[in-house]
Design an enzyme around this catalytic site. Structure first.
Site, PDB file in Angstrom:
ATOM      1  N   GLU A  75      31.668 -37.359  -2.054  1.00  0.00           N
ATOM      2  CA  GLU A  75      32.894 -37.207  -2.845  1.00  0.00           C
ATOM      3  C   GLU A  75      33.514 -35.880  -2.437  1.00  0.00           C
ATOM      4  OE1 GLU A  75      31.616 -39.265  -7.068  1.00  0.00           O
ATOM      5  OE2 GLU A  75      32.429 -37.241  -7.061  1.00  0.00           O
ATOM      6  N   ASP A 114      37.475 -31.028 -16.075  1.00  0.00           N
ATOM      7  CA  ASP A 114      36.392 -30.290 -15.435  1.00  0.00           C
ATOM      8  C   ASP A 114      36.027 -29.023 -16.185  1.00  0.00           C
ATOM      9  OD1 ASP A 114      35.572 -31.702 -13.003  1.00  0.00           O
ATOM     10  OD2 ASP A 114      37.682 -31.499 -12.447  1.00  0.00           O
TER      11      ASP A 114
END
Lengths: 293, 403
Positions: free
Chosen positions: A60, A71
């Site tokens: 990723e 995040d």
């Protein structure tokens, strides 16, 4: 023309082929998240190049964004380091293309937020991503309700659009979430931001079983997997274990005081990859024993 | 673009105003966002919800707020007749309470037990803290470190009201980052927490819902100006950060063709310097905080920092309905600099005995530009959306005064 079609087919097939191969080996995938351009382009490229032989099955590649709403601090700061070092979406895709010259098998999935793609322009982005050997996209702020934006054009362009399913995604909604998902399903192990919680294999196992009733796609689990033991636990109940913040923490700890890469930066990430890969491989035995008994 | 039959029918079922708006939210939040929409539709259909809200608006917030003829400023500029819609007289000192009362009543209906909010100038934080105190719910307010510093009185006020103020140290440490952090809290505590968004932005249904709760400003203004002047105003002026006070004033007038409508963004040091917060004047469409709208961003789609003397306008985006009203040309979007706003702030204090917040001082700065050249029978209604007590430290510093 025929070359373009071949590229589309490769892009789509790479993720499927990887999971098929792993199924043959009787083990789950180790999916590793690296932030493109962190702490600088060259170091990030070296890390990426070393990931497959260290045991990463799928990469990723994080696209830095100034405002990563889902995040935690670890990935926020990594993105800001990368931006400070000059990363752009164009350079991220170029990095993937460089990687692709030496590795035609390891799937690359771009992960991030929509706005940098929106600014690049969806058609131009999809064309470049495809030409760069990118196989799939995980875009945090594009739920099924916004499929017309990028998901449907991406599928048409031959890229997988990998959807996040979460503990809040109930059965009623799961159909919509899975409808245009391809490649694999990314199950988020807890409600929260990256790097903040811990994945519990029992709970995750139940959730994975629930999702399996709705899809034949492989299910990878991310958020809250930091140690080889956790990776092993998750790999025994899912088709893949995704690790992100733990890599970035290892990378960060290797930097000098000014945030620059040191001689140990690349090895810090790759050593952790090896440990986690061993954890995932360990789960194979658990699974096999389970089958034998 | 063809002219719609009505400017008041948006958003569509997908939360779009033209190409703007939408639901660009993480999957973890989506079920809750859909649940919120259902709850809001049920509340809209329930007369008892409106009754309860009206009760609190009248007896707690002090509505209706007056529409005041600013005679001395009118005389000073020598042109158009200037009226202030005085939402700065509401309880908590700004228009923010209108929306907070609506949302907390909705939170209660949904059985939520914890409130979070973001704040820039602190006005929305104070209003959220206030309604949380009123209804006995714990409240956490996210506020950028820079804003905590420049809005100390409001920080203390929120604490007195029993709320927790969480300084945000990420990014530019202002309103945008407070929103990010509130979203992160929400995604983590999705089961019990209601997020009271303070402006007409965020994922659908927030822009619509906040607009509806703020529309009381325009509805009252319409009634009041008809009573005072026997006709509709010629021009409406309001400042815009996210744009909630402006949308509240504008929306009831959108289909009144003769009414010219002007939104005033914060031009900071000047649009040409790049140090501003004018997302329509100086930005382009992008996706942030759950919606598509005009954003300040670089060519790679990274969000750039907004700059304004006013913490409440210091935001790199604007509500999606404003973005659409700009696209279709119904509302004109202009801007005023820090210096213009500071001058208007002082002028209003001296001539009217009203110390405005720095946010509506931007609106007044624009009124100062246009009023002198307009005929004496031209009526301007300006949204005086907040009072300036919170800004006296910032203004003193700008004027080189130690207090």
């Amino acid at each position: 023309m025929s070359e373009a079609i071949a590229e589309i087919e490769t892009g789509r097939a790479r993720i499927d082929a990887r999971f098929k191969k792993l199924r043959g080996e009787g083990r789950a995938a180790l999916v590793t998240y690296v932030m493109s351009g962190d702490p600088d382009l060259e170091t990030a490229a070296q890390i990426m190049a070393g990931l497959p032989s260290a045991g990463a099955d799928i990469i990723e590649l994080g696209m830095a964004f100034t405002d990563p709403m889902a995040d935690g601090p670890t990935i926020q700061v990594a993105g800001l380091r990368a931006l400070k070092a000059g990363i752009t979406l164009e350079k991220t895709m170029a990095m993937a293309a460089d990687f692709r010259r030496h590795d035609t098998d390891t799937p690359i999935v771009l992960m991030g937020y929509y706005n940098p793609i929106h600014a690049y322009g969806v058609p131009a982005f999809l064309a470049t991503a495809k030409a760069s050997g990118i196989d799939g996209l995980i875009i945090v702020d594009l739920p099924p309700e916004e499929d017309a934006e990028l998901c449907l054009p991406a599928i048409e362009a031959g890229l997988s659009f990998i959807r996040l399913a979460t503990p809040t995604t109930d059965d009623a909604r799961l159909g919509a979430v899975l409808e245009n998902t391809s490649g694999f399903v990314y199950y988020v192990s807890y409600a929260g931001i990256t790097g903040a919680g811990s994945a519990d294999a029992d709970t995750v196992g139940k959730a994975v079983s629930r999702i399996r009733r709705h899809t034949e796609l492989p299910i990878a689990v991310g958020f809250g997997i930091r140690t080889p033991e956790q990776a092993k636990g998750i790999a025994s109940v899912a088709d893949g274990a995704v690790v992100g913040s733990a890599f970035i923490d290892a990378l960060r700890d290797s930097l000098d005081e000014s945030g620059k890469a040191t001689a140990t930066t690349v090895s810090a990430v790759l050593d952790l990859t090896k440990e986690l890969a061993a954890g995932v491989a360990g789960a194979q035995k658990v699974a096999q024993q389970g089958e034998l008994s | 673009m063809s002219k719609p039959n009505s400017y008041r029918t948006g958003p569509d079922g997908a939360g779009r105003f033209g190409s703007h708006g939408g639901r660009f939210a993480a999957e973890t939040l989506m079920p809750l966002i859909l649940e919120l929409e259902d709850a809001y539709r049920a509340a809209q259909a329930d007369p008892s919800f409106r009754e309860e809200l009206d009760y609190y608006l009248e007896h707690y917030a002090g509505r209706p707020s007056p529409l005041y003829f600013a005679e001395r400023l009118t005389e000073h500029f020598g042109g158009a007749k200037i009226y202030f819609k005085r939402d700065e007289l509401n309880h908590t000192g700004s228009h923010k309470i209108n929306n907070c009362l609506g949302q907390i009543l909705l939170a209660k209906r949904m059985g939520k037990t914890r409130i979070i909010a973001e704040t820039g100038a602190g006005q929305h934080g104070v209003a959220s803290a206030t309604v949380s105190a009123l209804f006995g719910l714990p409240c956490s307010v996210y506020m950028g470190e820079v804003d905590v510093e420049r809005q100390q009185p409001n920080v203390f006020r929120m604490k007195l009201l029993g709320s927790e103020v969480i300084p945000v140290s990420s990014g530019s440490r202002t309103l945008k980052d407070a929103l990010n952090e509130a979203m992160r809290d929400w995604v983590t505590n999705v089961a019990d927490t209601f997020y009271i968004i303070g402006t007409v932005a965020g994922p659908h249904p927030y822009p619509e819902m906040v607009r509806d709760f703020q529309s009381v400003i325009g509805e009252e203004s319409k009634e009041q100006i008809l009573k005072a002047e026997g006709r509709l105003p010629d021009t409406l002026v309001a400042c815009i950060g996210g744009g909630s006070n402006a949308m509240g004033l504008f929306h009831p007038f959108l289909d009144d063709e003769g009414v010219k409508i002007i939104g005033v963004e914060a031009a900071g040091d000047g649009i040409e310097t790049g140090r501003h917060a004018a997302s329509i004047t100086g930005g382009r469409p992008g996706v942030l905080h759950g919606n598509r709208t005009y954003l300040l961003q670089d060519e790679d789609g990274q969000i750039t920092e907004a700059h304004s003397i006013s913490a409440g306008l210091d935001y790199p985006g604007i509500g999606p309905e404003h973005a659409w009203l700009h696209d279709v040309g119904r509302v004109e979007y202009s801007s005023a600099t820090d210096a213009d706003a500071l001058a208007a702030f002082q002028l209003c204090s001296k001539l009217e005995g009203i110390i405005p917040a720095l946010e509506p001082a931007h609106a007044l700065a624009h009124v100062a530009k246009i009023a002198p050249d307009l005929p004496k029978d031209h009526i301007i209604v300006m949204s005086m959306c907040g009072r300036g007590d919170k800004d006296i430290f910032t203004v003193a510093e700008m004027l080189g005064v130690t207090i």
